[in-house]
Design a protein around this motif. Sequence first.
Motif, mmCIF file in Angstrom:
data_model
loop_
_atom_site.group_PDB
_atom_site.id
_atom_site.type_symbol
_atom_site.label_atom_id
_atom_site.label_comp_id
_atom_site.label_asym_id
_atom_site.label_seq_id
_atom_site.Cartn_x
_atom_site.Cartn_y
_atom_site.Cartn_z
ATOM 1 N N VAL A 69 0.889 -1.164 -0.271
ATOM 2 C CA VAL A 69 -0.070 0.299 -0.180
ATOM 3 C C VAL A 69 1.001 1.251 -0.051
ATOM 4 O O VAL A 69 2.341 1.480 0.719
ATOM 5 N N ILE A 70 1.134 1.923 -0.482
ATOM 6 C CA ILE A 70 1.901 3.099 -1.068
ATOM 7 C C ILE A 70 0.571 4.598 -1.154
ATOM 8 O O ILE A 70 -0.236 5.387 -1.477
ATOM 9 N N LEU A 71 1.114 5.317 -0.418
ATOM 10 C CA LEU A 71 0.815 7.145 0.168
ATOM 11 C C LEU A 71 1.642 7.415 -1.001
ATOM 12 O O LEU A 71 2.484 7.842 -0.682
ATOM 13 N N ILE A 72 0.479 7.949 -2.057
ATOM 14 C CA ILE A 72 0.913 8.905 -3.057
ATOM 15 C C ILE A 72 1.030 10.682 -2.173
ATOM 16 O O ILE A 72 1.312 11.295 -2.527
ATOM 17 N N GLY A 73 -0.189 10.591 -1.521
ATOM 18 C CA GLY A 73 -0.688 12.310 -1.388
ATOM 19 C C GLY A 73 -1.610 12.177 0.252
ATOM 20 O O GLY A 73 -1.859 11.141 0.783
ATOM 21 N N VAL A 74 -1.743 13.551 0.411
ATOM 22 C CA VAL A 74 -2.306 13.382 1.773
ATOM 23 C C VAL A 74 -3.690 14.541 1.446
ATOM 24 O O VAL A 74 -3.774 15.571 0.951
ATOM 25 N N ILE A 75 -4.918 13.916 2.645
ATOM 26 C CA ILE A 75 -6.283 15.162 1.741
ATOM 27 C C ILE A 75 -5.573 16.135 2.478
ATOM 28 O O ILE A 75 -5.541 16.061 3.041
ATOM 29 N N SER A 76 -5.873 17.829 0.917
ATOM 30 C CA SER A 76 -5.775 19.047 1.611
ATOM 31 C C SER A 76 -6.840 20.164 1.684
ATOM 32 O O SER A 76 -7.082 20.043 2.046
ATOM 33 N N VAL A 77 -7.243 20.187 -0.342
ATOM 34 C CA VAL A 77 -8.391 21.535 -0.308
ATOM 35 C C VAL A 77 -9.265 20.745 -1.519
ATOM 36 O O VAL A 77 -8.475 19.763 -2.480
ATOM 37 N N GLY A 78 -10.136 21.248 -1.158
ATOM 38 C CA GLY A 78 -11.517 21.932 -2.429
ATOM 39 C C GLY A 78 -12.481 22.480 -2.324
ATOM 40 O O GLY A 78 -12.326 23.074 -1.494
ATOM 41 N N ILE A 79 -12.661 22.611 -3.562
ATOM 42 C CA ILE A 79 -13.508 23.569 -3.325
ATOM 43 C C ILE A 79 -15.364 22.506 -3.574
ATOM 44 O O ILE A 79 -15.499 22.204 -4.600
ATOM 45 N N GLY A 80 -16.033 22.659 -2.524
ATOM 46 C CA GLY A 80 -17.114 22.575 -1.759
ATOM 47 C C GLY A 80 -16.949 20.690 -2.290
ATOM 48 O O GLY A 80 -15.474 20.143 -1.489
ATOM 49 N N CYS A 81 -18.053 19.893 -1.817
ATOM 50 C CA CYS A 81 -17.543 18.198 -2.485
ATOM 51 C C CYS A 81 -18.017 17.701 -3.100
ATOM 52 O O CYS A 81 -19.149 18.121 -3.754
ATOM 53 N N GLY A 82 -17.567 17.030 -4.135
ATOM 54 C CA GLY A 82 -17.811 16.458 -5.445
ATOM 55 C C GLY A 82 -17.866 17.829 -6.199
ATOM 56 O O GLY A 82 -18.976 17.893 -7.912
ATOM 57 N N SER A 83 -17.869 18.727 -6.058
ATOM 58 C CA SER A 83 -17.806 20.019 -7.745
ATOM 59 C C SER A 83 -16.496 19.272 -8.584
ATOM 60 O O SER A 83 -16.344 18.569 -9.104
ATOM 61 N N LYS A 84 -17.074 20.163 -10.046
ATOM 62 C CA LYS A 84 -16.687 19.296 -10.826
ATOM 63 C C LYS A 84 -14.952 19.986 -11.258
ATOM 64 O O LYS A 84 -14.280 19.688 -12.312
ATOM 65 N N LEU A 85 -14.801 20.461 -9.689
ATOM 66 C CA LEU A 85 -13.045 20.502 -9.620
ATOM 67 C C LEU A 85 -12.267 19.600 -9.270
ATOM 68 O O LEU A 85 -13.395 18.925 -8.138
ATOM 69 N N PRO A 86 -11.163 18.821 -9.585
ATOM 70 C CA PRO A 86 -10.226 17.810 -8.629
ATOM 71 C C PRO A 86 -10.008 18.369 -7.066
ATOM 72 O O PRO A 86 -9.661 19.532 -6.821
ATOM 73 N N GLY A 87 -10.007 17.095 -7.138
ATOM 74 C CA GLY A 87 -9.608 17.396 -5.364
ATOM 75 C C GLY A 87 -8.093 17.602 -5.369
ATOM 76 O O GLY A 87 -7.326 17.453 -5.942
ATOM 77 N N LEU A 88 -7.039 18.926 -3.896
ATOM 78 C CA LEU A 88 -6.477 18.922 -4.125
ATOM 79 C C LEU A 88 -5.629 17.995 -3.120
ATOM 80 O O LEU A 88 -6.125 17.779 -1.410
ATOM 81 N N TYR A 89 -4.163 17.678 -3.293
ATOM 82 C CA TYR A 89 -3.745 16.804 -1.664
ATOM 83 C C TYR A 89 -1.881 16.657 -1.994
ATOM 84 O O TYR A 89 -1.911 17.428 -2.974
ATOM 85 N N THR A 90 -1.745 17.149 -0.724
ATOM 86 C CA THR A 90 -0.626 16.968 -0.592
ATOM 87 C C THR A 90 0.581 15.805 -1.308
ATOM 88 O O THR A 90 0.614 15.337 -1.118
ATOM 89 N N ARG A 91 1.251 16.157 -2.216
ATOM 90 C CA ARG A 91 2.227 15.265 -3.137
ATOM 91 C C ARG A 91 3.428 14.505 -2.000
ATOM 92 O O ARG A 91 4.165 15.275 -1.779
ATOM 93 N N VAL A 92 3.174 13.627 -1.206
ATOM 94 C CA VAL A 92 4.558 12.966 -0.238
ATOM 95 C C VAL A 92 5.784 13.114 -1.143
ATOM 96 O O VAL A 92 6.397 13.151 -0.327
ATOM 97 N N GLY A 93 5.913 12.675 -2.423
ATOM 98 C CA GLY A 93 6.895 12.663 -3.034
ATOM 99 C C GLY A 93 7.598 13.758 -2.769
ATOM 100 O O GLY A 93 9.060 13.583 -3.065
ATOM 101 N N SER A 94 6.736 15.376 -2.745
ATOM 102 C CA SER A 94 7.883 16.026 -2.725
ATOM 103 C C SER A 94 8.622 16.221 -1.477
ATOM 104 O O SER A 94 9.421 16.850 -1.134
ATOM 105 N N TYR A 95 8.055 15.504 -0.371
ATOM 106 C CA TYR A 95 9.182 15.613 0.776
ATOM 107 C C TYR A 95 9.725 14.920 1.122
ATOM 108 O O TYR A 95 9.699 13.573 2.599
ATOM 109 N N PHE A 96 9.539 13.115 0.814
ATOM 110 C CA PHE A 96 9.689 11.736 0.407
ATOM 111 C C PHE A 96 10.263 12.237 1.318
ATOM 112 O O PHE A 96 11.592 11.383 2.025
ATOM 113 N N GLU A 97 12.391 13.492 0.700
ATOM 114 C CA GLU A 97 13.602 13.155 1.099
ATOM 115 C C GLU A 97 13.190 13.935 3.522
ATOM 116 O O GLU A 97 14.025 12.793 3.981
ATOM 117 N N TRP A 98 12.773 14.582 3.403
ATOM 118 C CA TRP A 98 12.252 15.211 4.376
ATOM 119 C C TRP A 98 11.887 14.252 5.212
ATOM 120 O O TRP A 98 12.132 14.104 6.870
#
Length: 159
Positions: free
Chosen positions: A116-145
């Motif tokens: 099981v691989i953690l790709i991201g962490v649920i972050s923010v979106g516009i409402g719930c289920g809107s036409k806009l994609p959900g935004l997640y914190t990209r774990v790979g960007s912080y892997f070194e830390w």
Amino acid sequence: MVELQADIPFNKRVLPICPYHGREDFPVLENLTIAGWGRKENYMTSNRLMYANVKTVPLEECKTHYENQMLARLNRGIVAEQYCAQGALVEHVYEHVDACQGDSGGPLLVQQANNVILIGVISVGIGCGSKLPGLYTRVGSYFEWINNTITESQSKQTS
């Protein structure tokens, strides 16, 4: 990240998760999973952990979706440290499967073989289920830390 005082015994319901070290998106056809105790379709909070399938929205496409959103919290627009994903359109509801209020901090994960691989962490979106994609914190960007923090913590414990 949370440092625990004792080991957690793993079982069929409690398993380790591997942080994803890459910065590239997963294929758009690959099923990803989000999980959380946030609000449901009726905006009532859930008493049980809820799961949903979403798919990657490529970063450049996601930027296009959000470019007309004038939001203070997105004043830099969509950045490389974010991951975008969206669920299927729910028939007769005209909303997409999505995370909602209360799900922030939950996982965006993929299961590959027995990992099981953690790709991201649920972050923010516009409402719930809107036409806009959900935004997640990209774990790979912080892997070194993440890796350095774990290594430092383990070296302190053995000293």
